[in-house]
Design an enzyme around this catalytic site. Structure first.
Site, PDB file in Angstrom:
ATOM      1  N   CYS A  88       0.843  -1.192   0.000  1.00 46.30           N
ATOM      2  CA  CYS A  88       0.000   0.000   0.000  1.00 46.30           C
ATOM      3  C   CYS A  88       0.883   1.248   0.000  1.00 46.30           C
ATOM      4  O   CYS A  88       1.559   1.515  -0.978  1.00 46.30           O
ATOM      5  CB  CYS A  88      -0.993  -0.036   1.159  1.00 46.30           C
ATOM      6  SG  CYS A  88      -2.410   1.077   0.910  1.00 46.30           S
ATOM      7  N   HIS A 172      -3.849  -5.457   0.117  1.00 48.03           N
ATOM      8  CA  HIS A 172      -3.394  -5.905   1.432  1.00 48.03           C
ATOM      9  C   HIS A 172      -3.451  -7.430   1.567  1.00 48.03           C
ATOM     10  O   HIS A 172      -4.451  -7.980   2.033  1.00 48.03           O
ATOM     11  CB  HIS A 172      -4.229  -5.244   2.516  1.00 48.03           C
ATOM     12  CG  HIS A 172      -4.003  -3.776   2.623  1.00 48.03           C
ATOM     13  ND1 HIS A 172      -2.955  -3.237   3.345  1.00 48.03           N
ATOM     14  CD2 HIS A 172      -4.664  -2.731   2.061  1.00 48.03           C
ATOM     15  CE1 HIS A 172      -2.997  -1.907   3.241  1.00 48.03           C
ATOM     16  NE2 HIS A 172      -4.025  -1.581   2.479  1.00 48.03           N
ATOM     17  N   GLU A 174      -1.549  -8.933   3.640  1.00 49.52           N
ATOM     18  CA  GLU A 174      -1.130  -9.215   5.019  1.00 49.52           C
ATOM     19  C   GLU A 174      -2.309  -9.384   5.973  1.00 49.52           C
ATOM     20  O   GLU A 174      -2.132  -9.732   7.144  1.00 49.52           O
ATOM     21  CB  GLU A 174      -0.215  -8.087   5.523  1.00 49.52           C
ATOM     22  CG  GLU A 174      -0.912  -6.826   5.982  1.00 49.52           C
ATOM     23  CD  GLU A 174      -1.267  -5.847   4.871  1.00 49.52           C
ATOM     24  OE1 GLU A 174      -1.541  -4.679   5.180  1.00 49.52           O
ATOM     25  OE2 GLU A 174      -1.280  -6.256   3.695  1.00 49.52           O
TER      26      GLU A 174
END
Length: 231
Positions: A88, A172, A174
């Site tokens: 990001c 994202h 993660e």
């Protein structure tokens, strides 16, 4: 033992999440240098890899002087073939470090939606050709010179790229359920959402994360493999 991975963060709620799980037993250090004018960052020969996470600020925000030091370290890391992952905001800082351009307020993407994977890459391969992933941004970048476009969406033409040892992801990977719940209870993340959006994202997460998490960990493990290969 492998050299440690340095994880640079920009907000307390935007930690590495599944990246830590993928690193497994590899040593790593988490630091925030956002507002430090001249941070003492490790030399590249001390690092096994470099991860730069997200945050709410612009990637070229001169009001956060530590970002310039991050850009310098990222450029040096790619030149030295150190494994790099930017997520990001981290992807946008990486793009600037490599000569790309930042497009502020390019278009808002918040919530789970698909991206189109346009080039084979080990980090993205486990996600499939059109994975539904979490987005939370309104800035975008132009593809840095010499980089390979990996994924795109209609709103954001550069959703992922590779440049040598570095991968940048605008979305994202993660995120797990715990991190998503943290985001959805953090005022700075949700205060500007429309009524019902947080509940919708929570529902989307319950649907998509059970399949997305293991695929994301498998892809992120290829970054960990690159760190191990560096020794």
């Amino acid at each position: 033992m492998s050299r440690p991975v340095l994880v640079l963060t920009h907000a307390p709620h935007e930690g590495p999440g599944l990246i830590t799980r993928a690193l497994d037993e590899l040593p790593h250090r988490i630091r925030t240098v956002l507002d430090t004018p001249d941070p003492r960052l490790p030399s590249l020969d001390e690092l096994g890899g470099l991860v730069v996470m997200g945050g709410p600020m612009d990637a070229d925000d001169a009001g956060h002087p530590g970002l310039a030091a991050e850009r310098r370290l990222l450029a040096e890391a790619v030149d030295a073939d150190v494994p790099v992952l930017g997520v990001c905001l981290g992807m946008q800082i990486l793009a600037l470090a490599l000569g790309g351009e930042l497009h502020r307020r390019n278009g808002t993407e918040i919530g789970f939606a698909p991206v189109e994977v346009v080039h084979d890459d080990p980090l993205l391969a486990p996600l499939g050709a059109a994975p539904t992933v979490l987005h939370w941004h309104d800035d975008a970048v132009a593809l840095p010179p010499g980089a390979t476009l990996l994924a795109r969406s209609a709103t954001t033409p550069v959703q992922a790229f590779r440049a040598g040892s570095a991968v940048g992801l605008q979305f994202h990977v993660e995120i797990d359920r715990t991190l998503l719940d943290l985001w959805l209870t953090t005022p700075v993340m949700v205060d500007d959402l429309a009524d019902g959006d947080a509940d919708l994202i929570r529902t989307q997460g319950a649907h998509h994360l059970p399949g997305l998490v293991p695929a994301a960990v498998a892809g992120l493990s290829t970054f960990a493999d690159a760190v191990r290969a560096r020794g």
